[in-house]
Design a protein around this motif. Structure first.
Motif, short mmCIF file in Angstrom:
data_model
loop_
_atom_site.label_atom_id
_atom_site.label_comp_id
_atom_site.label_asym_id
_atom_site.label_seq_id
_atom_site.Cartn_x
_atom_site.Cartn_y
_atom_site.Cartn_z
N GLY A 122 3.43 -26.04 132.69
CA GLY A 122 2.03 -25.85 131.89
C GLY A 122 1.96 -24.67 131.46
O GLY A 122 0.70 -23.86 131.63
N ASN A 133 1.80 -23.36 128.71
CA ASN A 133 0.78 -23.22 127.33
C ASN A 133 -0.80 -23.40 128.12
O ASN A 133 -1.65 -23.28 126.99
CB ASN A 133 0.77 -24.34 126.57
CG ASN A 133 0.70 -25.75 126.92
OD1 ASN A 133 1.22 -26.11 127.88
ND2 ASN A 133 0.07 -26.50 126.47
N GLY A 186 -1.18 -20.30 132.45
CA GLY A 186 -0.08 -20.48 132.01
C GLY A 186 0.38 -19.46 131.17
O GLY A 186 1.15 -18.57 131.33
N ARG A 201 5.10 -29.66 126.67
CA ARG A 201 5.37 -31.20 126.50
C ARG A 201 5.30 -31.40 124.98
O ARG A 201 5.17 -32.42 124.43
CB ARG A 201 4.82 -32.25 127.58
CG ARG A 201 3.35 -32.06 127.49
CD ARG A 201 2.82 -33.11 128.30
NE ARG A 201 1.31 -32.73 128.29
CZ ARG A 201 0.59 -33.76 128.87
NH1 ARG A 201 0.93 -34.95 129.11
NH2 ARG A 201 -0.91 -33.47 128.71
N VAL A 205 0.42 -37.57 137.87
CA VAL A 205 0.65 -35.88 137.61
C VAL A 205 0.44 -34.85 138.71
O VAL A 205 1.66 -34.48 139.04
CB VAL A 205 -0.15 -35.67 136.44
CG1 VAL A 205 0.03 -34.07 135.92
CG2 VAL A 205 -0.38 -36.62 135.06
N PHE A 244 -0.27 -24.11 142.16
CA PHE A 244 -1.75 -23.83 142.00
C PHE A 244 -2.59 -25.15 142.60
O PHE A 244 -2.19 -26.38 141.98
CB PHE A 244 -2.28 -23.60 140.64
CG PHE A 244 -2.37 -22.12 140.38
CD1 PHE A 244 -1.49 -21.34 140.73
CD2 PHE A 244 -3.38 -21.52 139.59
CE1 PHE A 244 -1.51 -19.84 140.68
CE2 PHE A 244 -3.80 -20.33 139.41
CZ PHE A 244 -2.30 -19.26 139.84
N LYS A 288 -4.35 -32.79 145.15
CA LYS A 288 -3.90 -31.50 145.50
C LYS A 288 -3.46 -31.33 146.90
O LYS A 288 -2.38 -30.55 147.07
CB LYS A 288 -4.97 -30.54 145.27
CG LYS A 288 -5.46 -30.53 143.88
CD LYS A 288 -4.50 -29.71 142.99
CE LYS A 288 -4.86 -29.34 141.35
NZ LYS A 288 -4.00 -28.37 140.84
N1 NAP Z 1 -8.85 -22.65 135.67
C1 NAP Z 1 -9.50 -22.73 136.59
O1 NAP Z 1 -10.71 -22.13 137.12
C2 NAP Z 1 -8.95 -23.44 137.60
C3 NAP Z 1 -9.44 -23.91 139.16
C4 NAP Z 1 -9.10 -24.42 140.07
C5 NAP Z 1 -7.82 -24.86 140.08
N2 NAP Z 1 -6.96 -24.61 138.95
C6 NAP Z 1 -5.52 -25.26 138.54
O2 NAP Z 1 -4.62 -24.24 138.17
C7 NAP Z 1 -3.73 -24.93 137.46
C8 NAP Z 1 -3.74 -24.29 135.97
O3 NAP Z 1 -5.19 -24.40 135.41
P1 NAP Z 1 -5.33 -24.25 134.06
O4 NAP Z 1 -6.71 -23.53 133.93
O5 NAP Z 1 -4.42 -23.11 133.41
O6 NAP Z 1 -5.20 -25.38 133.23
P2 NAP Z 1 -5.18 -26.02 131.97
O7 NAP Z 1 -5.29 -24.82 130.75
O8 NAP Z 1 -5.73 -27.43 131.72
O9 NAP Z 1 -3.34 -26.27 131.81
C9 NAP Z 1 -3.01 -27.47 132.30
C10 NAP Z 1 -1.43 -27.56 131.81
O10 NAP Z 1 -0.86 -28.79 132.36
C11 NAP Z 1 -0.02 -29.37 131.38
N3 NAP Z 1 -0.29 -30.97 131.76
C12 NAP Z 1 -1.34 -31.66 131.80
N4 NAP Z 1 -0.88 -32.93 132.21
C13 NAP Z 1 0.67 -32.72 132.12
C14 NAP Z 1 1.46 -33.88 132.37
N5 NAP Z 1 1.20 -35.12 132.38
N6 NAP Z 1 2.81 -33.69 132.08
C15 NAP Z 1 3.15 -32.17 131.68
N7 NAP Z 1 2.29 -31.29 131.94
C16 NAP Z 1 1.14 -31.52 131.77
C17 NAP Z 1 -0.90 -29.21 130.21
O11 NAP Z 1 -0.35 -29.42 129.20
P3 NAP Z 1 -0.76 -29.99 127.69
O12 NAP Z 1 -1.47 -28.72 127.12
O13 NAP Z 1 0.27 -30.55 126.98
O14 NAP Z 1 -1.74 -30.92 127.94
C18 NAP Z 1 -1.32 -27.60 130.47
O15 NAP Z 1 -0.30 -26.98 130.09
C19 NAP Z 1 -4.23 -26.12 137.33
O16 NAP Z 1 -3.22 -26.90 138.56
C20 NAP Z 1 -5.49 -26.25 137.84
O17 NAP Z 1 -5.85 -27.52 138.64
C21 NAP Z 1 -7.51 -23.93 137.94
#
Ligand code: NAP
Length: 303
Positions: free
Chosen positions: A7, A9, A13, A32, A86, A109, A131
């Motif tokens: 993840g 990008n 990440g 991906r 996923v 995470f 989760k």
């Molecule tokens: N940001 C927050 O406030 C927050 C709060 C609570 C928990 N979290 C957790 O923290 C982590 C990172 O959050 P984030 O905000 O950085 O999320 P994000 O911006 O939505 O990024 C999600 C990443 O997961 C990849 N992904 C999604 N489905 C996939 C699949 N089937 N196979 C491979 N890759 C896949 C996406 O790739 P694509 O771009 O190709 O779709 C993207 O790189 C996540 O686990 C999220 O649940 C975040």
């Protein structure tokens, strides 16, 4: 000093990759698509573009890594993606690949509501269950696991803040219910620094599960005011009204296809009223966390 990030990008990440590269890590960013690979390269990482991330492909991408940071997950089931595939299935494959390629540690995470699954209604949904299931798989795997359970992660590139600023610019912020439900935003820069501290820790750190929360818990209503304040301090005049929508109506819209883009589990994350103790993070990081005002100012500048 090799790190692999799934993840890579995504919002968190990219910050992890950028910070890790600046700190001297060699980083493989597992993505991906070609566009996502470009984001990893721009951040100084080495992209591994895996259209089918099976255990073989993941093992090759993880070869030589000191730790894997697993961020590739979903917060809602849309576009045909399921939590089982996923959040649970991909995590199982990532763990199997860590074992195969000899990676000793996985930084994962999760979500802040997980600890209250079955105890609070808004924490008892398929998202938090996925989760929790993924966490359990990690605990049972024999891999050194470090779990971060985030509240709202705030900073340049996050999706929430520009939406609030956009509503303010249009003169009206709609708020589900009275806004008394709390959250505890953490600066994305701190989240990235904590990931690296966990990855580099000389032994398996304890605790191994951290609430990923900032220094200041506050209600959602107050958070909206603080966003406006940060915008004003940054020189943007802000004048808006708050319009309350009944929780039941917001939930109905979420079930019918989306409330302000949020599906029911995402609305639960907003409303679940989860806060935590940041002191173990301060110990792991070796410095205080970024104050909320500073984290919001940085996000507002980038929005
Ligand atoms: N940001 C927050 O406030 C927050 C709060 C609570 C928990 N979290 C957790 O923290 C982590 C990172 O959050 P984030 O905000 O950085 O999320 P994000 O911006 O939505 O990024 C999600 C990443 O997961 C990849 N992904 C999604 N489905 C996939 C699949 N089937 N196979 C491979 N890759 C896949 C996406 O790739 P694509 O771009 O190709 O779709 C993207 O790189 C996540 O686990 C999220 O649940 C975040």
């Amino acid at each position: 000093m090799q790190l692999a990030v799934t993840g890579a990008n995504g919002f968190v990440g990219r910050h992890v990759v950028t910070r890790a590269v600046r700190s001297g890590w060699t980083v493989t960013g597992v993505v991906r698509s070609e566009a996502a690979a470009g984001i990893v390269s721009a951040a100084g990482g080495r992209p591994a573009e895996l259209t089918a991330p099976d255990v073989d492909a993941l093992s090759r991408a993880f070869e030589g890594a000191r730790a894997v940071v697993h961020l590739a997950q979903i917060g809602a089931e849309r576009d045909g993606q399921t939590y089982d595939e996923v959040n649970v299935g991909l995590t199982e494959r990532v763990l199997a690949a860590c074992r195969r390629s000899g990676v000793p540690r996985l930084v994962f995470f999760s979500g802040l509501g997980v600890a209250h699954y079955g105890m609070k209604r808004r924490c008892t949904n398929p998202y938090f269950l996925s989760k929790l299931t993924a966490e359990t798989g990690l605990f049972r795997s024999g891999i050194e696991g470090v779990v971060f359970r985030p509240s709202y992660v705030v900073g340049p590139g996050d999706a929430f803040l520009p939406a609030v600023l956009g509503a303010m610019a249009a003169g009206e912020v709609e708020r589900p219910g009275d806004g008394s439900y709390r959250m505890q935003p953490i600066a994305v820069a701190d989240a990235a620094a904590l990931v690296l501290a966990a990855a580099a820790h000389p032994g398996h750190p304890f605790p191994t599960v951290f609430d990923l929360v900032g220094p200041e818990p506050l209600s959602y209503a107050r958070l909206v005011e603080r966003v406006a304040q940060a915008a004003r301090v940054g020189g943007t005049p802000v004048a808006y009204e708050v319009r309350e929508i009944a929780l039941a109506e917001a939930e109905r819209q979420a079930r019918a296809g989306g409330y302000q883009g949020m599906l029911p589990d995402e609305l639960d994350c907003l409303l679940c009223d989860e806060v935590g103790d940041p002191s173990p993070l301060v110990t792991l990081l070796g410095r205080p966390l970024t104050p909320l005002a500073e984290a919001l100012a940085s996000a507002v500048r980038a929005a």
